[in-house]
Write a protein that holds these residues in place. Structure first.
Motif, short mmCIF file in Angstrom:
data_model
loop_
_atom_site.label_atom_id
_atom_site.label_comp_id
_atom_site.label_asym_id
_atom_site.label_seq_id
_atom_site.Cartn_x
_atom_site.Cartn_y
_atom_site.Cartn_z
N SER A 37 44.44 32.18 49.32
CA SER A 37 44.78 30.77 48.68
C SER A 37 45.07 31.15 47.23
O SER A 37 46.18 30.38 46.77
N HIS B 152 38.39 36.82 39.44
CA HIS B 152 36.74 36.72 39.66
C HIS B 152 36.14 35.60 39.80
O HIS B 152 36.25 34.89 38.82
N PRO B 153 35.30 35.26 40.78
CA PRO B 153 34.78 33.63 40.86
C PRO B 153 33.41 33.63 39.86
O PRO B 153 32.44 33.13 40.57
C1 GAR Z 1 38.38 34.03 45.51
O1 GAR Z 1 37.46 33.02 45.04
C2 GAR Z 1 38.52 35.14 44.63
O2 GAR Z 1 37.89 34.76 43.08
C3 GAR Z 1 37.26 36.10 45.16
O3 GAR Z 1 37.43 35.87 46.50
C4 GAR Z 1 38.08 34.69 46.95
C5 GAR Z 1 39.39 34.92 47.44
O4 GAR Z 1 39.65 33.64 48.18
N1 GAR Z 1 37.19 37.44 44.58
C6 GAR Z 1 36.31 38.09 44.67
O5 GAR Z 1 35.18 37.85 44.94
C7 GAR Z 1 36.72 39.52 43.87
N2 GAR Z 1 35.72 40.13 43.73
P1 GAR Z 1 41.43 33.53 48.39
O6 GAR Z 1 41.65 34.79 49.34
O7 GAR Z 1 41.43 32.00 49.09
O8 GAR Z 1 42.51 33.60 47.10
#
Ligand code: GAR
Length: 207
Positions: free
Chosen positions: A13, A106-107
């Motif tokens: 996303s 990073h979340p």
């Molecule tokens: C997101 O929340 C991102 O911040 C996190 O994974 C999710 C991916 O969502 N990333 C991490 O945790 C990296 N350590 P998405 O595939 O819908 O963008």
């Protein structure tokens, strides 16, 4: 025109938000995943973007995988590599190769909650504010210079899932913002801090 290569592992996303932002002066040269079945990869292909997958399971070591990944990424001549939910720890060699042109979302509000399960850990710590961080990547996990952060309130009845949803909406805003700043050439890194060019000029003027 700056070439951007986006790495994902799943839903994608954040990658979608970045593509849809259509940042002037930037083009998405490719979307690459370590998982062939990543939903985001199908979405990117449907937009007509170049896509590729490279499974880490096909390589005997992290070093071998990262070397192959670098070779693949470099065929797209990237000015910027964006980790948008790319769930792999990267080798120092990979981080060095893309130093200053590799960013991650990073979340959590770094330096709090590096690693995984950030939302559950923020709830257990009793945080009243949570959020996300876009930062330059250095070999130390989730520790590089911060480009932009977005904050949200933690509500009394939040679960990790409801908090994640609120943070994700902000992720979709700050990632395109960070990439636009990078592409416009306005970011400068000094030590562990990132300055906008205007700030850099001001700081110099005060010396
Ligand atoms: C997101 O929340 C991102 O911040 C996190 O994974 C999710 C991916 O969502 N990333 C991490 O945790 C990296 N350590 P998405 O595939 O819908 O963008």
């Amino acid at each position: 025109m700056k070439n951007i290569v986006i790495l994902i592992s799943g839903r994608g996303s954040n990658m979608q938000a970045l593509v849809q932002a259509a940042i002037p002066g930037a083009q998405v040269a490719a979307v690459i995943s370590n998982r062939a079945d990543a939903a985001g990869l199908a979405w990117a292909a449907a937009q007509g973007l170049a896509t590729a997958s490279l499974s880490h399971r096909d390589y005997p070591s992290r070093e071998d995988y990262d070397a192959a990944l670098m070779a693949l990424i470099d065929t797209y001549a990237p000015d910027l590599v964006v980790l948008a939910g790319f769930m792999r720890i990267l080798t120092p060699a990979f981080c060095r190769h893309y130093q200053g042109r590799l960013i991650n979302i990073h979340p959590s509000l770094l330096p709090a909650f590096t690693g995984l399960d950030t939302h559950q850990r923020a709830l257990e710590a009793g945080c009243r504010v949570a959020g996300c961080t876009v930062h330059f990547v250095t070999p130390e996990l989730d520790c590089g210079p911060v480009i932009v952060q977005g904050a949200v309130p933690v509500l009394d009845h939040d679960t990790a899932a409801t908090l994640a949803e609120r943070v994700l909406a902000v992720e979709h805003q700050v990632l395109p913002q960070a990439v636009a700043d990078f592409v416009s050439g306005s970011l400068s890194i000094r030590g562990n801090r990132v300055y906008r060019v205007e700030n850099t000029v001001d700081a110099t003027a005060q010396l």
